[in-house]
Design an enzyme around this catalytic site. Structure first.
Site, PDB file in Angstrom:
ATOM      1  N   LEU A 112      17.462  47.105 -55.889  1.00  0.00           N
ATOM      2  CA  LEU A 112      16.387  46.382 -56.820  1.00  0.00           C
ATOM      3  C   LEU A 112      17.206  46.101 -57.848  1.00  0.00           C
ATOM      4  O   LEU A 112      16.928  44.898 -58.960  1.00  0.00           O
ATOM      5  CB  LEU A 112      15.265  47.085 -57.284  1.00  0.00           C
ATOM      6  N   ASP A 113      18.624  46.546 -58.674  1.00  0.00           N
ATOM      7  CA  ASP A 113      19.591  46.147 -59.875  1.00  0.00           C
ATOM      8  C   ASP A 113      20.650  45.576 -59.109  1.00  0.00           C
ATOM      9  O   ASP A 113      20.898  46.233 -58.668  1.00  0.00           O
ATOM     10  CB  ASP A 113      19.870  47.126 -60.725  1.00  0.00           C
ATOM     11  N   THR A 114      20.251  43.810 -59.729  1.00  0.00           N
ATOM     12  CA  THR A 114      21.493  42.980 -59.398  1.00  0.00           C
ATOM     13  C   THR A 114      22.607  42.859 -60.414  1.00  0.00           C
ATOM     14  O   THR A 114      23.276  42.255 -60.088  1.00  0.00           O
ATOM     15  CB  THR A 114      20.912  42.231 -58.465  1.00  0.00           C
ATOM     16  N   SER A 115      23.056  43.464 -62.043  1.00  0.00           N
ATOM     17  CA  SER A 115      22.931  43.706 -62.081  1.00  0.00           C
ATOM     18  C   SER A 115      24.787  43.901 -62.017  1.00  0.00           C
ATOM     19  O   SER A 115      25.929  42.997 -62.350  1.00  0.00           O
ATOM     20  CB  SER A 115      23.474  44.451 -63.815  1.00  0.00           C
ATOM     21  N   TRP A 116      24.541  44.491 -61.132  1.00  0.00           N
ATOM     22  CA  TRP A 116      26.287  44.418 -60.343  1.00  0.00           C
ATOM     23  C   TRP A 116      27.248  43.517 -59.756  1.00  0.00           C
ATOM     24  O   TRP A 116      28.826  43.183 -59.834  1.00  0.00           O
ATOM     25  CB  TRP A 116      26.575  45.360 -58.881  1.00  0.00           C
TER      26      TRP A 116
END
EC number: 6.3.5.13
Length: 427
Positions: free
Chosen positions: A350-354
């Protein structure tokens, strides 16, 4: 085919060959697993590779161990390249006989169980394994060989930190000294994890992504690199000498012989995947000269690398799910209009900070389109990297927005599956 017909089929000699010597509960679980998977396929609800195994394991929690018994098993694990390497390895080991494999990428115990039940009795199995589940699957399948590809950040909201994953592997392999390990000499995390195994064969395919291995997992000191070599500045951990090496367009084997690798799959990374497959097959006694013709026939894996012609466009599908795999996708893609699609659903993380760990600057020289649930997250990232782009609301709009010719599509997991479904589930 009706449910009754399916049951009759599974009660025939084919099922008997799968379940000879199994406890009764395992025989029942195998039959039900195969029936559920077949019904899922017949209903168009997928390939049945998860539901069949899930039901089978509910009936008999030891079903995977029962199905693996009597087979020579190879497991393939890592952050990136598992599905492709598994497919290539299954092709190579197939020189010796029939191979059961989870070819559609269902890489947890439910998928392994379904794959082994579906294929019936085979002397060999080659299974892709999610890196988190590797200890559990080793315990249940007692493999002959385990291939360790790489470790890098993935699904940041729920996955283990990279060094923690390496420690999990290291502890597991220390408890199984009889397993032959085929491991990537270019990844410090993999080398450290495999260092607890007394039987290790090393391959070298190069490592483009270094951001997750700047610090030694053993001592915490910096890792230095020079050319293709690397070493820890504070402890003895360093790159081992590989027995299998990618060189130019081929692979050098442990005898020093060079073999040209001709693949239908794009990119240097896939020559590395082929080298891994040859190394694993070598542990089964397969020679490269026997395996290479089989590798050359692999064209697409569950839609990855597939090329589809639609409305005058030649569409190529590339899966990229984390920073390291996006780097490789840019290397594979031609200088042509490129559609990027990003979702952040549960299978993606769910985390798109990558996205901020990916350098998108290689895309500056081509038309770029963006779509997907999190297209605007991607838009901000591209602006930071000074990459011009156009937002489109759908895959069909993307097709209409580019001239006839090649369209490269790079998408993360569920976005890739969405586009693959629009193209009629290409394989």
């Amino acid at each position: 085919m009706t449910v009754w017909q399916l049951d009759v089929t599974f009660a025939s000699g084919t099922l008997a060959g799968v379940t000879d010597g199994m406890p009764l509960i395992a025989k029942v679980a195998t039959s039900v697993s195969k029936t559920a998977a077949a019904l899922s396929r017949a209903a168009g609800r997928g390939d049945g590779s998860v539901i069949g195994g899930w039901i089978g394991l509910k009936i008999d929690p030891d079903l995977l161990a029962h199905l693996a018994s009597g087979r020579a098993v190879a497991l393939v694990s890592g952050t990136n390249g598992k599905t492709t390497t598994t497919r290539l390895t299954a092709a190579a080991v197939g020189v010796l006989g029939r191979v059961a494999t989870n070819s559609f990428g269902a890489n947890m115990p439910t998928g392994h169980t379904s794959a082994l039940a579906k294929e019936g009795h085979t002397p060999f199995a080659v299974l892709e394994v999610d890196e988190h589940y590797l200890p559990q699957v080793i315990d249940q399948t007692r493999p002959k060989v385990v291939a360790l590809l790489n470790l890098s950040r993935d699904q940041l909201d729920r996955a283990k930190e990279v060094a923690m994953m390496a420690q999990l592997w290291k502890t597991t392999l220390a408890g199984h000294p009889d397993i032959r390990v085929v491991a990537n000499a270019d990844d410090p995390m993999v080398v450290w994890a495999a260092s607890s195994s007394p039987q290790t064969t090393w391959f070298s395919a190069g490592q483009r992504w270094h951001d997750d291995s700047f610090v030694c997992p053993e001592s915490g000191h910096p890792i230095e690199r020079s050319g293709g070599d690397w070493w820890c500045t504070g402890c003895p951990l360093r790159r081992p000498r590989p027995q299998w090496v990618v060189e130019d367009e081929g692979v050098i084997d442990p005898r020093g012989d060079w073999h040209l690798v001709k693949l239908q799959l794009p990119g240097r990374v896939n020559i590395g995947n082929a080298a891994t497959a040859l190394a694993v097959a070598g542990e089964f006694g397969v020679r490269p000269i026997e395996a290479l013709p089989r590798l050359s026939r692999v064209a697409s894996i569950a839609g990855r690398y597939a090329q589809v012609d639609r409305d005058g466009r030649n569409i190529r599908l590339l899966l990229a799910k984390n920073p390291a795999s996006w780097l490789e996708a840019f290397d594979m893609a031609d200088q042509a209009p490129t559609l990027l699609s990003i979702n952040a659903r549960d299978p993606d993380g769910l985390d798109t900070s990558w996205l901020y760990d990916v350098d998108f600057s290689p895309l500056r020289d081509r038309p770029v389109l963006i779509t997907g649930d999190r297209a605007f997250d991607l838009a901000v990232r591209l602006q930071v990297n000074h990459v011009p782009f156009r937002h489109v609301n759908s895959f069909d709009e993307a097709l209409r927005s580019v001239p006839p010719g090649r369209l490269e599509v790079i998408a993360n997991y569920t976005a890739f599956q969405d586009i693959r479904a629009e193209l009629d589930r290409v394989n």
